[in-house]
Design a protein around this motif. Sequence first.
Motif, PDB file in Angstrom:
ATOM      1  N   GLU A 198       0.871  -0.845  -0.250  1.00 59.11           N
ATOM      2  CA  GLU A 198       0.028  -0.012   0.378  1.00 59.11           C
ATOM      3  C   GLU A 198       1.165   1.770  -0.169  1.00 59.11           C
ATOM      4  O   GLU A 198       0.518   2.286  -0.742  1.00 59.11           O
ATOM      5  N   ASN A 199       2.075   1.060   0.149  1.00 56.88           N
ATOM      6  CA  ASN A 199       2.948   2.389   0.643  1.00 56.88           C
ATOM      7  C   ASN A 199       3.360   2.504  -0.482  1.00 56.88           C
ATOM      8  O   ASN A 199       3.876   3.854  -1.080  1.00 56.88           O
ATOM      9  N   ARG A 371      11.530  -3.097  -3.642  1.00 59.33           N
ATOM     10  CA  ARG A 371      12.742  -3.086  -3.570  1.00 59.33           C
ATOM     11  C   ARG A 371      13.116  -1.529  -2.887  1.00 59.33           C
ATOM     12  O   ARG A 371      13.835  -1.332  -2.051  1.00 59.33           O
ATOM     13  N   CYS A 372      11.990  -1.099  -2.875  1.00 60.00           N
ATOM     14  CA  CYS A 372      11.504   0.284  -1.982  1.00 60.00           C
ATOM     15  C   CYS A 372      10.067   0.287  -1.351  1.00 60.00           C
ATOM     16  O   CYS A 372       9.551  -0.564  -1.412  1.00 60.00           O
ATOM     17  N   GLY A 373      10.460   1.218  -0.069  1.00 57.92           N
ATOM     18  CA  GLY A 373       9.709   1.121   0.508  1.00 57.92           C
ATOM     19  C   GLY A 373       9.901   0.007   1.597  1.00 57.92           C
ATOM     20  O   GLY A 373       8.421  -0.283   2.791  1.00 57.92           O
ATOM     21  N   ARG A 374      10.847  -0.931   2.044  1.00 62.27           N
ATOM     22  CA  ARG A 374      10.892  -1.579   2.365  1.00 62.27           C
ATOM     23  C   ARG A 374      10.002  -0.645   4.181  1.00 62.27           C
ATOM     24  O   ARG A 374       9.969  -1.960   4.909  1.00 62.27           O
ATOM     25  N   LEU A 377       7.002   3.146   5.059  1.00 62.40           N
ATOM     26  CA  LEU A 377       7.033   4.886   4.064  1.00 62.40           C
ATOM     27  C   LEU A 377       6.995   4.432   3.005  1.00 62.40           C
ATOM     28  O   LEU A 377       7.420   4.262   1.714  1.00 62.40           O
ATOM     29  N   ALA A 378       5.720   5.818   2.303  1.00 62.34           N
ATOM     30  CA  ALA A 378       5.785   6.294   1.089  1.00 62.34           C
ATOM     31  C   ALA A 378       6.418   5.978   0.087  1.00 62.34           C
ATOM     32  O   ALA A 378       7.843   7.047   0.355  1.00 62.34           O
TER      33      ALA A 378
END
Length: 556
Positions: A198-199, A371-374, A377-378
């Motif tokens: 969701e982020n 791999r982003c936002g693990r 956070l947005a």
Amino acid sequence: MESVLKRYFGYSQFRPYQKEIIQHILDGRDCLVVMATGSGKSLCYQIPPLLRRKTAVVISPLIALMQDQVMSLKQRGIKAEYLGSTQTHQTVYFVAESGVLDLLYMTPEKACSLSQSFWRKLLDSGISLFAVDEAHCISEWGHDFRKEYKQLHALRQYLLDIPFVGLTATATEKVRKDITNSLKMSNPYIAIGSFNRENLFYGVKSCHCTLSFVDALVGEISKHLAGGGSTIIYCTTIKDTEQVSCYMITMNSEHYANSPRTLTQYEICCLLCFILTINFRISAEMSLKIIYQSLQIFEALRNAKIKASMYHGQMGNKARQESHRLFTRDEVQVMVATVAFGMGIDKPNVRCVIHYGCPKSLESYYQESGRCGRDGLASICWLYYSRRDFTKADFYCGESNSVNHRKAIMESLMAAEKYCLLSTCRRKFLLQYFGEQVQFSSCGNCDVCLGSQRERDLSRESFLLLGCIHSSGGRWGLNLPIDILRGSRAKRIIENGFDKLPQHGLGKDYSPNWWKELGGVLLAHGTITVKKYLPRPVEFFHPCLFIFIYIYITII
Ligand SMILES: Nc1ncnc2c1ncn2[C@@H]1O[C@H](COP(=O)(O)OP(=O)(O)OP(=O)(O)O)[C@@H](O)[C@H]1O
């Protein structure tokens, strides 16, 4: 269970599914775990050996990934080692079979080549589970099929009564079936978590991969970096089938990466290789282009004074490790990479993942963007595509001899194309692609839902293009009908009388690229189809040409 979680990992509670999966493994049941990127799958096989005090054998596709995991487990006081072609300490084999390790990682090739006596000794010492990480590699329908993975079932004969655990972040129903069948799982517990991250914001833009676009891209990245965190830019993934040409480029790129030279020399080399290779083998051209793309971006970032590193599969080990180290320690803000970079990257503060070119499948895209936002956070995932990305199917199919696998590759690329050309919620499309039931029609966190994509009625233009394709006999591809629409008086248009068609010149207001984009949308929606598939590229390539190129590069 909770006390082990706290003691070794410092967490006070389990995430969804983790506890159930661990319990089933402890009960000796086979498990298939399909959970989102970053959801905490590793813990499911890391905790049982600590509770049972018996070794867990873990199959992992990459040595670098195993090395990272072993190092991080050791730092937590867990006894872990790996076996693979780069393992030089022979004592590890003796330590491993004596059963003192909590976790023993190995590549599938290694697992299949170990002797029966090794397995017997380890079994006598005690094995708590046999885990296959990135289990989608088992399936020809998966996006990263590896034939060694398919042979793992042979180990069943030694590892009777040991629970087998398959783990992956991306598996459609077909792939799940393939995994359970191939690993001969009996009545497995199947845990399927939500794929929804969701982020993550998902957005797509079309682009023409020119230097001015690269400058604009760098401008965008600077904005993201202002908020802190790091960015990964993926250049389109391509299997490196042309070892020789890649080797040449690697030598140049590594040298280039360490010296403040201008692009000119490099451009000349690339151009020469390009001209010579394109006539003979598409794959060589592609391999060159992809690394060249990374270099362009790398150079533009440097000019903008953004600290960046580069990473691709053809760089030397040392250079890669150094790039990796700089990125994970936040000494550079941006990593420009091919997909050789990233599997197992668990950096919490990656705020932005940009794909410069459409990936070969939605599975790859989901995994790479994941791999982003693990840290929850947005974070932002942008995909920039050009129409040429969708014509690479033949290249991707290049190494596969299996009809099923080639078909799967084609289908995957078509799904990725559809995703790029969507005019409805991207998240919904992604989730449904992985077989998830979706209740919402708009997620509120993708470019379509946020209305950054303007909707426009293009029925008139579509009819014009379709009419033109039809009137010209439907056998010329897209370029000729577009030329007709744009009022071209080229020889083949006059000779065939296409200048007399009613559509001739009616599409002057739009550029050829605009019409190609529209053609792409019509193709993706199935309004037009390509009947004949391009023949495979000529296989013959005279080695003398490579030698010539090599000599030329050395001279300049
Ligand atoms: N119960 C938990 N509480 C808090 N953090 C957790 C928990 N379980 C796992 N994590 C953390 O979540 C992060 C992601 O875990 P992990 O690497 O296992 O994800 P993954 O599902 O294997 O992802 P990928 O498929 O992308 O490799 C890690 O930093 C891990 O330590």
